[in-house]
Design a protein around this motif. Structure first.
Motif, mmCIF file in Angstrom:
data_model
loop_
_atom_site.group_PDB
_atom_site.id
_atom_site.type_symbol
_atom_site.label_atom_id
_atom_site.label_comp_id
_atom_site.label_asym_id
_atom_site.label_seq_id
_atom_site.Cartn_x
_atom_site.Cartn_y
_atom_site.Cartn_z
ATOM 1 N N SER A 164 0.809 -1.293 0.389
ATOM 2 C CA SER A 164 -0.001 0.069 0.360
ATOM 3 C C SER A 164 0.581 1.333 0.115
ATOM 4 C CB SER A 164 -0.883 -0.176 1.132
ATOM 5 O OG SER A 164 -0.252 0.001 2.218
ATOM 6 N N GLY A 165 1.727 1.104 0.018
ATOM 7 C CA GLY A 165 3.040 2.451 0.487
ATOM 8 C C GLY A 165 3.798 2.669 1.759
ATOM 9 N N ASP A 166 3.119 2.346 2.319
ATOM 10 C CA ASP A 166 3.234 2.627 3.837
ATOM 11 C C ASP A 166 4.391 2.091 4.026
ATOM 12 O OD1 ASP A 166 3.580 3.001 6.197
ATOM 13 O OD2 ASP A 166 1.202 2.822 7.270
ATOM 14 N N LEU A 167 5.545 2.050 3.690
ATOM 15 C CA LEU A 167 6.989 2.052 4.471
ATOM 16 C C LEU A 167 7.481 2.520 5.435
ATOM 17 C CD1 LEU A 167 8.918 2.894 0.864
ATOM 18 C CD2 LEU A 167 7.255 1.081 1.904
ATOM 19 N N ASN A 168 7.189 3.119 6.459
ATOM 20 C CA ASN A 168 7.739 2.759 7.702
ATOM 21 C C ASN A 168 6.820 1.960 8.495
ATOM 22 O OD1 ASN A 168 8.069 5.129 7.789
ATOM 23 N ND2 ASN A 168 6.880 6.917 7.350
ATOM 24 N N ASN A 169 5.775 1.629 8.146
ATOM 25 C CA ASN A 169 5.173 0.584 8.851
ATOM 26 C C ASN A 169 5.386 -0.940 8.653
ATOM 27 O OD1 ASN A 169 3.368 1.383 11.147
ATOM 28 N ND2 ASN A 169 1.851 2.459 9.325
ATOM 29 N N ALA A 170 5.959 -0.984 7.545
ATOM 30 C CA ALA A 170 6.440 -2.080 6.573
ATOM 31 C C ALA A 170 7.926 -1.812 7.135
ATOM 32 C CB ALA A 170 6.683 -2.286 4.718
ATOM 33 N N ARG A 171 9.239 -1.534 7.238
ATOM 34 C CA ARG A 171 10.190 -1.787 8.528
ATOM 35 C C ARG A 171 9.742 -1.954 9.884
ATOM 36 N NH1 ARG A 171 11.100 3.233 4.700
ATOM 37 N NH2 ARG A 171 12.230 2.971 3.004
ATOM 38 N N LYS A 172 8.511 -1.282 10.245
ATOM 39 C CA LYS A 172 8.877 -1.587 11.236
ATOM 40 C C LYS A 172 8.997 -2.709 11.787
ATOM 41 C CE LYS A 172 5.826 -0.598 15.628
ATOM 42 N NZ LYS A 172 5.049 0.468 16.206
ATOM 43 N N LEU A 173 7.387 -3.454 11.060
ATOM 44 C CA LEU A 173 7.288 -5.274 11.060
ATOM 45 C C LEU A 173 8.164 -5.524 10.450
ATOM 46 C CD1 LEU A 173 3.174 -4.700 10.095
ATOM 47 C CD2 LEU A 173 4.710 -5.448 12.198
ATOM 48 N N ALA A 174 8.917 -5.568 9.874
ATOM 49 C CA ALA A 174 10.056 -5.836 9.457
ATOM 50 C C ALA A 174 10.979 -6.117 10.518
ATOM 51 C CB ALA A 174 10.544 -5.326 7.727
ATOM 52 N N ALA A 175 11.621 -5.390 11.512
ATOM 53 C CA ALA A 175 12.732 -5.368 11.918
ATOM 54 C C ALA A 175 11.916 -6.493 12.900
ATOM 55 C CB ALA A 175 12.624 -4.570 12.691
ATOM 56 N N GLU A 176 10.051 -6.323 13.627
ATOM 57 C CA GLU A 176 10.424 -7.324 14.343
ATOM 58 C C GLU A 176 9.853 -8.675 13.893
ATOM 59 O OE1 GLU A 176 6.263 -6.143 15.719
ATOM 60 O OE2 GLU A 176 6.250 -3.961 16.117
ATOM 61 N N VAL A 177 9.822 -8.752 12.525
ATOM 62 C CA VAL A 177 9.546 -10.570 12.505
ATOM 63 C C VAL A 177 11.237 -11.202 11.951
ATOM 64 C CG1 VAL A 177 9.740 -11.617 10.028
ATOM 65 C CG2 VAL A 177 7.250 -10.118 11.271
ATOM 66 N N ALA A 178 12.568 -9.733 12.039
ATOM 67 C CA ALA A 178 13.754 -10.044 11.849
ATOM 68 C C ALA A 178 14.525 -10.576 13.315
ATOM 69 C CB ALA A 178 14.826 -9.439 11.503
ATOM 70 N N THR A 179 14.099 -9.788 14.397
ATOM 71 C CA THR A 179 14.328 -10.027 15.667
ATOM 72 C C THR A 179 13.719 -11.995 15.846
ATOM 73 O OG1 THR A 179 14.126 -7.909 16.329
ATOM 74 C CG2 THR A 179 14.130 -9.107 17.749
#
Length: 541
Positions: free
Chosen positions: A359-374
């Motif tokens: 949807s183009g909301d890269l801030n929330n996408a990056r936040k969740l990607a960081a949580e997932v990576a951990t």
């Protein structure tokens, strides 16, 4: 004829009546008393029935389909079986005024011991229940062996009863062939199916034979048999399901969807079938059919123990594809609220990140990607490959190529022989503009796994069995879903048992490995051979 033996059979059994009408409960109670029953309980709805089943064990359950608000009779039966609230000796009999083909076919899928259509009289109830109880008693020792996973003993008991010609021939043959397939003895199962079909054209036997051809990748013959089943026995749903599975496996998704739509029309209230239809339609890009099937799955699961997060996750992906971001996020929030399942909630986070990214909301996408990576740093090796792939795709898309690469390495290590997954891994590397580097990593990981397996085989050949087992145990710790690693570890443990004699812990570990392999690949032939070896060692003492 009502004999003293029949009277005694009812007198020694405990009965539960589940019906939402007081008049029907009273009527069935009086019928059972007239048959000789003394110990009779009753429940007026699904919740009360489950509560009673949690506290007591019953020999016979008589259950209506429509039970008012909450669970229906089918859902009560599903939960009772799923939670082992009813024993192997318990006979579950559906007694309902529902007699439409859709309802009867749907109920039959969950294998009640009988289905009696209301209105009923005492003679019918007595005769049908006596027959069901007799069948349960006749097959109980086989079912006990199956529950103990003593397939060899269960098969021997089937053969013994078949030789005695004591009745229930069809049940015994069906149990025997299922056991042969469960234990990996495809050739023996095939011979039994062919023997049955030489005498009579029976849908379950023809479907069973098709299943063997499918396991052997003999797609043309499997397809021929299954097409015959669905055309000649149009209400035999297992044939449709297996045909759809085969078509999906060979990439004919259009045909697979058509087959599932046909079977869903016959029995629309199957959670698993609606979910499968949604997943195949989603793969095809048929978002309307996918959305309808997933929403149906969610609706059917509302009061069911078989309620599945997969339907919410699939529907969220569909909504995202259709541009409905808010509905996708809402559905993923339902997963977090509804399911106490770490894997499902992690998968929901991964998909939510992908939804925001799309949807183009890269801030929330990056936040969740960081949580997932951990989270994935500790759990990637134990998760299904597709979940790890989706996580890597999300993380790669948000710019963390190093973490994504490490996750992709895990997928390759656990699936180094799976060309389909390897291609998907290469696709994720390509998205991060890492085609060349990623390709090299893939080959390095595959080579590493092969070298580890080869080293273990060499150690075993040299008689260094303790070292071989230790090496493969370490490999299993890093690659718990790698079938080849599990097979080699199991064989090394069997050789060690043969050398040193019985050791309960090692036998248990070997059996656990085989259980894991069969979960990963139900068609793995070596499982049967290795189980037989372990049983021989155990029998030798």
């Amino acid at each position: 004829m009502f004999t003293s033996d029949t009277h005694a059979a009812f007198a020694n059994k405990r009965f539960l009546i589940i019906d939402d009408f007081q008049g029907m409960r009273s009527m069935f109670r009086e019928m059972l008393k007239s048959c000789g029953a003394k110990d009779i309980d009753a429940a007026s709805n699904g919740a009360e029935a489950i509560s009673i089943l949690e506290k007591n064990k019953y020999d016979v359950v008589l259950c209506d389909y429509n039970l008012g608000l909450g669970r229906n009779g089918q859902q009560v039966m599903e939960e009772a079986k799923f939670r082992n609230l009813i024993g192997l000796a318990t006979a579950w009999v559906v007694v309902s005024a529902e007699k439409t083909a859709e309802m009867v076919i749907g109920a039959a899928e969950y294998v009640p011991d009988d289905y009696i259509v209301k209105p009923v009289n005492e003679a019918t109830v007595r005769a049908r229940l006596a027959k069901v109880m007799d069948r349960k008693a006749a097959l109980l020792d086989i079912e006990k062996a199956v529950k103990a996973k003593d397939y060899k003993q269960a098969i021997a008991l089937c053969d013994q009863k078949l030789a005695e010609r004591s009745g229930y021939t069809s049940d015994l043959l069906r149990m025997k062939t299922n056991l042969l397939l469960q234990s990996g003895q495809r050739d023996k199962a095939k011979a039994v199916f062919e023997q049955i079909l030489a005498q009579r054209d029976i849908p379950w036997a023809k479907t069973g034979l098709a299943k063997i051809h499918l396991l052997n990748k003999e797609y043309d013959e499997a397809r021929r048999l299954l097409n015959e089943v669905v055309e000649e026995s149009r209400t035999y749903l297992e044939g449709y399901d297996l045909l759809a599975k085969m078509l999906e496996e060979i990439g004919e998704l259009d045909e697979a969807q058509y087959v599932l739509i046909r079977s869903a029309e016959l029995s629309p209230n199957s959670i698993s079938r609606q979910k499968s239809l949604g997943e195949i339609a989603q793969k095809r890009g048929d978002l309307e059919v996918a959305e309808k099937a997933f929403r149906k799955t969610i609706s059917l699961g509302e009061n069911s123990i078989l309620k599945t997060p997969a339907a919410y996750l699939g529907l969220a992906k569909v909504c995202s594809e259709k541009g409905n971001t808010s509905e996708a996020v809402r559905l993923l929030g339902e997963v977090h609220k509804t399911f106490d399942d770490p894997e499902a909630t992690l998968h929901a986070k991964i998909i939510e990140g992908a939804v925001y990214s799309k949807s183009g909301d890269l801030n929330n996408a990056r936040k969740l990607a960081a949580e997932v990576a951990t989270i994935m740093k500790e759990s990637a090796a134990r998760l299904p490959a597709q979940v790890t792939l989706e996580a890597a795709d999300l993380i790669m898309g948000t710019g963390d190529k190093d973490t994504a690469s490490e996750l992709l390495k895990v997928v390759v290590k656990n699936n180094h022989e799976n060309e389909t997954l390897i291609d998907q891994v290469k696709g994720v590397f390509a998205k991060g503009n890492m085609e060349e580097q990623g390709g090299a990593m893939v080959e390095d990981m595959r080579r590493e796994v092969v070298q580890t397996n080869n080293k273990a085989v060499a150690l075993a050949k040299e008689g260094k069995l303790e070292e071989a087992v230790s090496l493969m145990r370490n490999a299993k710790g890093m690659m718990p879903n790698n079938k080849r690693v599990l097979l080699n570890l199991t064989y090394a443990m069997i050789l060690l048992l043969k050398k040193n004699g019985r050791e309960a812990a090692l036998e248990r570990e070997a059996r656990d490995c085989l259980d894991r392999i069969q979960k990963l690949d139900p068609g793995e032939k070596l499982c049967a051979d290795y189980r037989a070896m372990i049983e021989e060692i155990a029998a030798a003492g």
